[in-house]
Design an enzyme around this catalytic site. Structure first.
Site, PDB file in Angstrom:
ATOM      1  N   THR A   1       7.018   2.714  13.784  1.00 25.44           N
ATOM      2  CA  THR A   1       6.579   1.521  13.030  1.00 25.44           C
ATOM      3  C   THR A   1       7.698   1.110  12.102  1.00 25.44           C
ATOM      4  O   THR A   1       8.512   1.938  11.684  1.00 25.44           O
ATOM      5  CB  THR A   1       5.344   1.798  12.157  1.00 25.44           C
ATOM      6  OG1 THR A   1       4.254   2.206  12.983  1.00 25.44           O
ATOM      7  CG2 THR A   1       4.902   0.580  11.359  1.00 25.44           C
TER       8      THR A   1
ATOM      9  N   GLY B   1      -3.907   0.845  15.555  1.00 24.64           N
ATOM     10  CA  GLY B   1      -3.719   1.720  14.410  1.00 24.64           C
ATOM     11  C   GLY B   1      -3.938   0.949  13.121  1.00 24.64           C
ATOM     12  O   GLY B   1      -4.692  -0.029  13.075  1.00 24.64           O
TER      13      GLY B   1
ATOM     14  N   THR C   1       3.676   3.742   7.479  1.00 30.73           N
ATOM     15  CA  THR C   1       3.999   4.252   8.812  1.00 30.73           C
ATOM     16  C   THR C   1       3.345   5.629   8.929  1.00 30.73           C
ATOM     17  O   THR C   1       3.034   6.256   7.919  1.00 30.73           O
ATOM     18  CB  THR C   1       5.517   4.394   9.041  1.00 30.73           C
ATOM     19  OG1 THR C   1       6.038   5.357   8.114  1.00 30.73           O
ATOM     20  CG2 THR C   1       6.252   3.076   8.861  1.00 30.73           C
TER      21      THR C   1
HETATM   22  N1  GLY Z   1       0.975   3.615  11.789  1.00 31.54           N
HETATM   23  C1  GLY Z   1       1.151   3.204  13.115  1.00 31.54           C
HETATM   24  C2  GLY Z   1       0.016   3.536  13.986  1.00 31.54           C
HETATM   25  O1  GLY Z   1      -0.763   4.424  13.706  1.00 31.54           O
HETATM   26  O2  GLY Z   1      -0.120   2.898  15.018  1.00 31.54           O
END
Ligand code: GLY
Length: 357
Positions: A203, A233, A254
């Site tokens: 991310t 997410g 992230t």
């Molecule tokens: N933080 C990125 C995800 O979990 O998709």
């Protein structure tokens, strides 16, 4: 006339003035700034050296804060070698790349997100269109993809040879009771170098406050590698993967999105900053909340979360922080990127725990 207050004193002044306790209306200003103190600052996750430089260059030339951070993360979205974002991002379990992104523009308070969008290298641009060219905040799946097509985003192949190879190795190693044989099972080559991508959460989040105190942020990702198709997410969810309040600051994340989604932690970080917390303290408090509420199945033998999560935040005064659940993970120090007018640089994240145990 020069104002000699430092930023922490300015924030404290907001608190001392009785502004911004948790139950106070969100419109209450939390941070009082002198114009002479204003300073543009950009922060991002550790993969954002070029993104922060681009965003800083743009805000310094007067470009809107949201356009600046989107242009910054577009560099990473279009980079085939970053397998956590955009083009070249790792696919879902069926080998299809599905991307998530959100944007939030402080001055207009508009927000937009796309989830599980396919065939678009720059989902952050589509998230901005959701914010400004629809009456909605979030579009997902086929609807998001069709919306992008309507705005002229032609279908693009997002898998690169490298990301397809990594997915293939994952699939081949899922089971020794199916018909997919890995090179080892077939007696062929080594898969050295591919292990680190298994269950990978990449991310990029990038946030900026410009010289006028205007704030915007963007988060964009290919999400959890090899996820169930349709999984979103935290990245496309306003309040989780990103939150901006032009009177207070911005935060994005992230790491393991599921852990963030149940706490809406970017919103929490901004609310704690509204109460006067420094970005670092606010982000560590959010990580503490998440660690304390982690389900037993996700705890190590030492009782710590068995995943990582990071926040990148700044306030209206230009104070900033990166904070990580772990300061060191598999020998890698947690770092984030900051640009306050010169070259972008890495700084170490504040850490809730030094290392997993
Ligand atoms: N933080 C990125 C995800 O979990 O998709």
């Amino acid at each position: 006339m020069a104002n000699n207050w430092n930023r922490r004193e300015i924030v404290k002044a907001g608190v001392a003035a009785g502004i911004g306790t948790f139950g106070v209306p969100a419109s209450a200003p939390a941070v009082i700034r002198s114009r002479s103190m204003l300073r543009p600052v950009v922060v991002s996750s550790g993969n954002g050296l070029q993104a922060c430089a681009k965003a800083m260059e743009m805000v310094q030339s007067g470009v809107d804060t949201l356009d600046a951070v989107i242009a910054g993360v577009n560099i990473v979205e279009l980079d085939p070698d970053d397998m956590s974002v955009g083009y070249g991002g790792l696919p879902n379990e069926e080998g299809v790349v599905q991307l998530d992104s959100s944007v939030m523009h402080g001055p207009s308070r508009r927000a937009g997100g796309v989830g599980a969008i396919e065939g678009v290298k720059t989902p952050s641009k589509v998230a901005k269109l959701v914010a400004f060219r629809t009456d909605h905040v979030l579009l997902v799946g086929e609807g998001a993809t069709r919306f992008a097509r309507a705005h002229g985003f032609g279908a693009q192949e997002l898998l690169t040879d490298r990301s397809r190879e990594v997915w293939l190795r994952w699939k081949e190693n899922l089971s020794d009771r199916d018909d997919w044989l890995s090179p080892e099972q077939a007696g062929e080559v080594s898969t050295a170098g591919f292990e680190s991508f298994v269950r990978h959460y990449g991310t990029i989040n990038c946030n900026v406050v410009d010289a006028e105190g205007n704030i915007s942020g963007v988060t964009t990702t290919s999400g959890l590698a090899f996820k169930i198709p349709g999984r979103c997410g935290d990245s496309p969810i306003i309040g989780a993967g990103l939150y901006v309040d032009n009177e207070v600051g911005a935060c994005g994340s992230t790491g393991r999105g599921e852990a963030n989604l149940v706490e809406c932690a970017s919103f929490l970080v901004v609310e704690l900053m509204r109460n006067g917390a420094h970005p670092k303290d606010a982000a560590l408090a959010a990580l503490q909340r998440i660690a304390g509420k982690t389900a037993p199945r996700l705890l190590t033998d030492g009782g710590r979360p068995n995943f990582n999560l990071r926040f990148y935040c700044l306030n209206k005064a230009g104070e900033y922080a990166g904070a990580s659940m772990y300061g060191d993970l598999q020998g890698r120090t947690a770092r984030f990127v900051v640009n306050d007018g010169g070259d972008s640089r890495h700084e170490d994240c504040a850490a809730l725990f030094d290392a997993m145990s």
